[in-house]
Write an enzyme that holds these catalytic residues in place. Structure first.
Site, short mmCIF file in Angstrom:
data_model
loop_
_atom_site.label_atom_id
_atom_site.label_comp_id
_atom_site.label_asym_id
_atom_site.label_seq_id
_atom_site.Cartn_x
_atom_site.Cartn_y
_atom_site.Cartn_z
N ASP A 306 1.22 3.67 -5.95
CA ASP A 306 0.61 2.38 -5.62
C ASP A 306 0.83 1.44 -6.79
OD1 ASP A 306 -0.87 0.43 -4.29
OD2 ASP A 306 -2.81 1.25 -4.86
N PHE A 481 -3.19 -2.55 -2.77
CA PHE A 481 -3.06 -2.04 -1.40
C PHE A 481 -1.60 -1.78 -1.00
CE2 PHE A 481 -6.89 -4.91 -1.25
CZ PHE A 481 -7.83 -3.90 -1.28
N HIS A 482 -0.87 -1.05 -1.85
CA HIS A 482 0.53 -0.73 -1.55
C HIS A 482 0.78 0.78 -1.61
CE1 HIS A 482 1.88 -4.98 -3.12
NE2 HIS A 482 1.27 -5.04 -1.95
N PRO A 483 0.00 1.62 -0.93
CA PRO A 483 0.25 3.06 -1.00
C PRO A 483 1.53 3.46 -0.27
CG PRO A 483 -1.42 2.62 0.65
CD PRO A 483 -1.13 1.32 -0.04
#
Length: 558
Positions: A306, A481-483
């Site tokens: 992330d 919020f970039h998993p």
């Protein structure tokens, strides 16, 4: 358990990737497609007003409302981990920023053994999906469905930040999406005339009336059935076949058969969770919950990556910021009027309007940090802005070395999994964080911003040594919020690979994963549009495989 029938393709998740898949796979009227979405329709008004992300994130109507496990790197904090739970998925609640990443990201994927995923291969796919406001060019497409526009407002403080960045060696550029995003520019966004443009609008709604496509909302998938798993649990060498999905809908339990393929598009949290619930993954992680291990793939749920953003905030004088308007009833009324009349103003803005890509130190070959600059400040997401004028200069490490995981905490599909990011666990990541804070301070100290007398209050001037700055990073760090990465794409000899380069699950036929979880390494920027590209490429592969299987065998006689 009731029988829901048979479809050629069953897609689990109507988010960013699922909407694209449903469009492309149902284009052939002879092919029946079922799209299952646990959330509801995207008819909530705040999905469509861009600033409405404030009311969608943390709202169970539109968000899974996950939380991470306490993070040592964040000084023991657990943080909100938003994931879209509605048609359009994260494209319905995200920052709307159109970003591809860097050419090196995709060339690295190919160098890791993923044939056909290099920049030269994926650039035409990005262009084919795109409807860029400026039309067709060498780097943009104008004939696709994924609308890209310029933002419809401007802030003096952001323009001056950009001038300050230029004074410190970060040049002004026109576009972040040419393959090398070094520089600063205003973000281009997925909007149409000031309204959010999600993948539901772009790809799903135009084809919803196809008789061969069924879209079922409120459908909670609980398990993938494997054919051989029910016959020979102990035969680890036997090739297994996915036959369909068990799901719940309106208090009834169903099984739907997938005659051709089951496709997981639940994202980097839900897809590995469903695999694990189905007995696919690391037996040591699955069996303690009473789940029979049906297929060993130790990489399921591992390799979680992330972008950790560090939020530095500065008070200013003599310039307007959103803080003042947001704390005034008159200001709120003016913003509402401006949006209602012209679809402009603060209600049309993405969470970040200005961006920049830079190197945290000269040894970096390409930009390895990304700035998101906002004309507002707040203590944490979901809280009201401060009452004084201020701006936030967030910066994230684009290529972290820290790796986390998603693991079951229960055999109950409705229980959230454990999400552990291990932020800042790698020494290299702590070094990048320290240097990123230093660079941010250097930019803010530049002459272009001097007349506004910026004063840092988060984390604050008391943090100065490298040790202090590393501790400060843990205080002000949060997810962007970039998993990605939990169903890693890679060749069979990669111990953590879950899918091959055609996104087929290793060792299980008729089962693919198509979403951000397949990224072997995270892209250098926002991850939503790369996920659309992944779904476009996967759709083409699925169709190619189907046509190859159905092609007649031609005998050659001498």
């Amino acid at each position: 358990m009731k029988n829901f029938g048979t479809f050629d393709y069953v897609i689990v998740g109507a988010g960013t990737a699922g909407c694209v898949l449903a469009n492309r796979l149902s284009a052939d009227p002879k092919i029946r497609v079922l799209l299952l979405e646990a959330g509801g329709k995207d008819d909530y008004i705040w999905i469509h007003i861009p600033v409405g992300y404030l009311y969608c994130i943390g709202n169970p109507r539109t968000d899974w409302c996950y939380k991470t496990e306490p993070e040592p790197g964040l000084n023991g904090r657990s943080i909100l981990y938003a994931r879209g739970r509605t048609l359009g998925g994260c494209s319905s609640i995200n920052a709307m920023i159109y970003m591809r990443g860097q050419a090196r990201d995709y060339d690295e994927w190919e160098a890791m053994g993923n044939t056909g995923w290099g920049w030269k291969n994926v650039l035409p796919i990005f262009k084919a999906s795109e409807e860029h406001y400026a039309g067709n060019s060498d780097i943009h497409g104008g004939d696709g469905e994924w609308r890209v526009e310029e933002q419809r407002l401007q802030w003096e403080i952001l323009d001056k930040w950009r001038d300050a960045a230029a004074q410190t060696g970060i040049p002004k550029v026109a576009d972040f999406n040419s393959g090398d995003n070094f520089g600063s520019a205003r973000f281009q966004v997925n909007q149409r005339t000031g309204v959010r443009w999600n993948t539901s609008k772009a790809f799903l709604r135009p084809v919803m009336q196809r008789s061969n496509l069924v879209v079922l909302t409120g459908a909670f998938s609980t398990k993938i059935r494997l054919e051989s798993a029910y016959k020979l649990h102990a035969n680890a060498d036997e090739k297994k076949r996915a036959t369909g999905v068990e799901f719940e809908h309106k208090n009834e339990k169903y099984f739907v058969e997938a005659a051709r393929e089951t496709i997981l598009s639940g994202g980097a949290i839900n897809s590995p969770q469903l695999l694990q619930l189905s007995g696919i993954g690391n037996p040591a992680q699955i069996e303690p919950h009473g789940i029979i291990s049906t297929h060993t793939l130790i990489g399921v749920g591992e390799n979680l990556q992330d972008h950790l953003q560090l939020r530095l905030a500065f008070k200013v004088q003599g310039v307007r910021t959103l803080n003042e308007s947001a704390n005034s009833w008159l200001g709120k009324a003016q913003m509402a009027w401006q949006y209602a009349m012209f679809r402009r103003g603060p209600l049309s803005m993405a969470p970040s309007q200005l961006g920049a890509f830079a190197k945290s130190d000269p040894s970096q070959k390409t930009a390895n940090i990304q700035f998101h600059i906002q004309p507002l400040s707040l203590d944490k997401f979901g809280e009201p802005p401060h009452k004084f004028p201020a701006f936030t200069s967030s910066v994230c490490n684009l290529r972290p070395e820290s790796r986390g995981h998603v693991r079951l905490k229960s055999a109950n599909a409705h229980h959230h999994p454990g999400i552990t990011l291990n932020y800042l666990s790698a020494e290299a990541d702590r070094k990048v964080a320290v240097n990123a804070i230093k660079l941010t301070r250097k930019i803010v100290a530049a002459a272009a911003l001097a007349k506004y007398q910026p004063q840092e209050f988060m984390p604050g001037p008391a943090f100065n040594t490298d040790e202090e700055l590393a501790r400060a990073a843990g205080n002000i760090g949060t997810t962007i919020f970039h998993p990605v990465g939990t169903c890693k794409m890679g060749p069979a000899n990669d111990a953590l690979a879950v899918v091959d380069s055609r996104l087929r699950v290793h060792g299980v036929s008729c089962l693919r994963v198509v979403d951000a979880s397949i990224m072997p390494t995270i892209t250098s920027g926002n991850t939503n549009s790369p996920t659309i590209m992944i779904a476009e490429r996967a759709s083409a592969m699925i169709i190619e495989d189907r046509l190859r299987e159905s092609a007649p065998i031609v005998a050659i006689h001498e």
